[in-house]
Design an enzyme around this catalytic site. Sequence first.
Site, short mmCIF file in Angstrom:
data_model
loop_
_atom_site.label_atom_id
_atom_site.label_comp_id
_atom_site.label_asym_id
_atom_site.label_seq_id
_atom_site.Cartn_x
_atom_site.Cartn_y
_atom_site.Cartn_z
N LYS A 116 0.84 -1.20 0.00
CA LYS A 116 0.00 0.00 0.00
C LYS A 116 0.88 1.25 0.00
O LYS A 116 0.54 2.25 -0.64
CB LYS A 116 -0.91 0.01 1.24
CG LYS A 116 -2.04 -1.01 1.20
CD LYS A 116 -2.97 -0.81 2.40
CE LYS A 116 -3.68 -2.07 2.85
NZ LYS A 116 -4.90 -2.39 2.17
N GLU A 200 -2.82 7.31 7.91
CA GLU A 200 -3.73 8.09 7.07
C GLU A 200 -4.66 8.88 7.93
O GLU A 200 -5.01 8.46 9.03
CB GLU A 200 -4.62 7.14 6.24
CG GLU A 200 -4.07 6.76 4.92
CD GLU A 200 -4.97 5.77 4.20
OE1 GLU A 200 -6.14 5.58 4.60
OE2 GLU A 200 -4.49 5.17 3.23
N HIS A 235 -14.87 -3.53 8.24
CA HIS A 235 -14.11 -3.21 7.02
C HIS A 235 -14.20 -4.28 5.95
O HIS A 235 -13.36 -4.38 5.06
CB HIS A 235 -12.63 -2.93 7.34
CG HIS A 235 -12.44 -1.82 8.33
ND1 HIS A 235 -12.93 -0.57 8.13
CD2 HIS A 235 -11.85 -1.80 9.55
CE1 HIS A 235 -12.64 0.19 9.18
NE2 HIS A 235 -11.99 -0.54 10.06
N ARG A 292 -6.66 -8.00 -9.53
CA ARG A 292 -7.36 -9.26 -9.82
C ARG A 292 -8.82 -8.94 -10.06
O ARG A 292 -9.23 -7.79 -9.95
CB ARG A 292 -7.24 -10.20 -8.63
CG ARG A 292 -7.72 -9.49 -7.37
CD ARG A 292 -7.84 -10.39 -6.19
NE ARG A 292 -7.91 -9.64 -4.96
CZ ARG A 292 -8.99 -9.05 -4.46
NH1 ARG A 292 -10.13 -9.12 -5.12
NH2 ARG A 292 -8.95 -8.39 -3.32
P1 ADP Z 1 -7.99 -3.88 2.92
O1 ADP Z 1 -6.88 -4.01 1.92
O2 ADP Z 1 -7.68 -4.59 4.20
O3 ADP Z 1 -9.33 -4.19 2.37
P2 ADP Z 1 -8.38 -1.03 2.54
O4 ADP Z 1 -7.23 -0.11 2.54
O5 ADP Z 1 -8.96 -1.40 1.23
O6 ADP Z 1 -7.97 -2.34 3.36
O7 ADP Z 1 -9.52 -0.46 3.48
C1 ADP Z 1 -10.65 -1.24 3.81
C2 ADP Z 1 -11.76 -0.38 4.38
O8 ADP Z 1 -11.31 0.36 5.52
C3 ADP Z 1 -12.30 0.68 3.45
O9 ADP Z 1 -13.25 0.18 2.57
C4 ADP Z 1 -12.88 1.68 4.44
O10 ADP Z 1 -14.12 1.23 4.93
C5 ADP Z 1 -11.91 1.64 5.59
N1 ADP Z 1 -10.88 2.71 5.45
C6 ADP Z 1 -9.71 2.59 4.80
N2 ADP Z 1 -9.02 3.75 4.86
C7 ADP Z 1 -9.76 4.61 5.56
C8 ADP Z 1 -9.59 5.99 5.99
N3 ADP Z 1 -8.50 6.69 5.70
N4 ADP Z 1 -10.58 6.57 6.70
C9 ADP Z 1 -11.70 5.86 7.03
N5 ADP Z 1 -11.91 4.58 6.67
C10 ADP Z 1 -10.96 3.95 5.96
#
Ligand code: ADP
Length: 678
Positions: A116, A200, A235, A292
């Site tokens: 990431k 973040e 999440h 993917r």
């Molecule tokens: P993963 O790879 O584990 O799925 P992501 O980075 O895609 O993780 O984030 C998964 C979820 O976490 C997002 O869909 C959102 O709901 C929440 N999320 C991620 N980043 C943030 C953020 N900066 N602020 C609030 N919620 C977040």
Amino acid sequence: MFTKILIANRGEIACRVAATARRLGIRTVAVYSEADAGAKHVAVCDEAILLGPAPARDSYLRGDRIIEAARASGAQAIHPGYGFLSENAEFAEVCAAAGLVFIGPPAGSMRAMGSKSAAKQLMEGANVPLVPGYHGDDQDPQLIQREADRIGYPVLLKASAGGGGKGMRVVERSEDLQAALASCKREAISSFGDDKVLVEKYLTRPRHIEIQVFADTHGNCVYLHERDCSVQRRHQKVLEEAPAPGMPAERRAAMGEAAVAAARAVGYVGAGTVEFIANQDGSFYFMEMNTRLQVEHPVTEMITGTDLVEWQLRVAAGQPLPKRQDELAIHGHAIEARVYAENPEKGFLPSTGTLRCMDTPAHAAFALGGDAAAPAAVRIDSGVRAGDAISPFYDPMIAKLIVWGADREQALARMAQALAEFHIVGLATNIAFLKRLVEGDAFARADLDTGLIERNHASLFPPAAPAPLDALALAGVFLAASGNPASPAANPADPWAGTHGWRMNGSYRRVLSFADESSAAAGGDNAYRIGLTYGRDSWTLDAQGASHALQLVTDDGGRLAIRLDGRAVRGTVRRDGDVLHVFCGGAHHQLAWNDPLAHAGEHEAAGGRLTAPMPGKVVAVIAANGQAVKKGEPLVIMEAMKMEHTIAAPSDGLVEEVLYQVGDQVADGAPLLAFKAA
Ligand code: ADP
């Protein structure tokens, strides 16, 4: 084009890939673990090769065995599905070295997006908007503290190598950061083998909006619009829809172009998803790219009239993308619900067991549309059938239910109806929860953000309601008329062949008592007693303090149409041992029938032996010789006709001796164990 591909996955995605391959005339090779020898994906493919034992690391993650299988079967390409090896750059390279086409992006693109942090650095260079944050290599805790303080709380710590919602911590205050950082790093190293984290800004009430992109080897790259996956729990996505409600055309284009820029920045080829997090005001930021096919890709297929697996196969075979950007319009609205074997009431804990029954919605298409003019209204992507088990080894997804509508309102109505018609018996599922979710106010108004489920907890988890009269009437008819399915073989004129209970002198009355398992599970203890007085072709039902006229209209294998006080009532009753599962009015009621006959032998046990209720096989011996047990505790489990029956302690007492072992065949009525009541 390929003539034979190997599908390096299982479950619904393996079945889904096989369906497209079949449509294109491509032969398929399944791979499977020992736990999956009888699985649906093995049955739907043309050939199948065993990989190894059940745990994924010994089977579906064994790249070497998969390559060996591809070679032995003469497959030219490998489709990895999602999960398992789908985002493993090394595996993609090994495929290439073995002369096999990996149906996915080049290893370099996967590596670039695999971290990431590194992906964010790249995206910064490609002018893709990023959430304010820190994603540097320097992991000094003091530096991370300063960065978090600069960004401003709340912040989100994320494992750089993370996925599936793991390795994330929300930190509300500066003084909590170090402890959260340490725990995030611990989880990151144990889950992903890499303790790098990024920081973040934590957005409040964000939406998760992602863009489907597709690139070919001829320099074309398009976006197939967005999916809104904001409805999540822990999440993890629960409902996904396309297009995103309230998305203005200009923002759609801006996000689409940002996603294409992201894909181009890493030399992308094939299907990919660029995930953004969006504020309620519409501003959006890059989160990560999944290299993917996504679980939720069917909603995109439905609104664009495409078959994304077909696109993957064509691109992997070197063909250009089937459509240009200006040919990709949005048609209608699609919603996907993930049906899981899990217990929403118990924190969404996965449940395992056998799917004793699975009734799917009427008119559901199991194949794929790919026809924009006439998409299937209801589609089910599933890797299991009735009789299959959901094991603890893999993801507990039972099916994806996808609906299409001319607009969101129609799609929502179809989803609610399809969920009401989706009946599963044998294990806990989230179907009732999904139904409350799609019928709830927040989702209907498209008041979307990732906190929707938590915010609406009270209405999504209502106290269990007692079974309504309709459900009791259906259960009563089922028991009174079962074994009497107006058999055409029986002579209808023969008064001795009838089992309707009609008596020449006086009437026959039966009292049935049930315990409501659905509300018992939620802490209630509802017990019901109903009376059925048999008439010639009908009954008088005494329930809830009143008498009702009851009639059976039709019985199509448990799908009942009855008349209750002249009102037409429909419902389905499925029996699992002593429990009647009554599906009516969109709800699922579990009524445990206190069958006086089934427990007839119990009193004899007071000083003697517990006997087998039917011929069958002993599948588990739970009690040990000399063990003291409480009333109702399971002692032995038998299996007959693919149904399990638990022999439970009839009272508190002592197990003196268990007379059989696992695997033994037992005759009907044979003593199973010597039991002494306390
Ligand atoms: P993963 O790879 O584990 O799925 P992501 O980075 O895609 O993780 O984030 C998964 C979820 O976490 C997002 O869909 C959102 O709901 C929440 N999320 C991620 N980043 C943030 C953020 N900066 N602020 C609030 N919620 C977040």
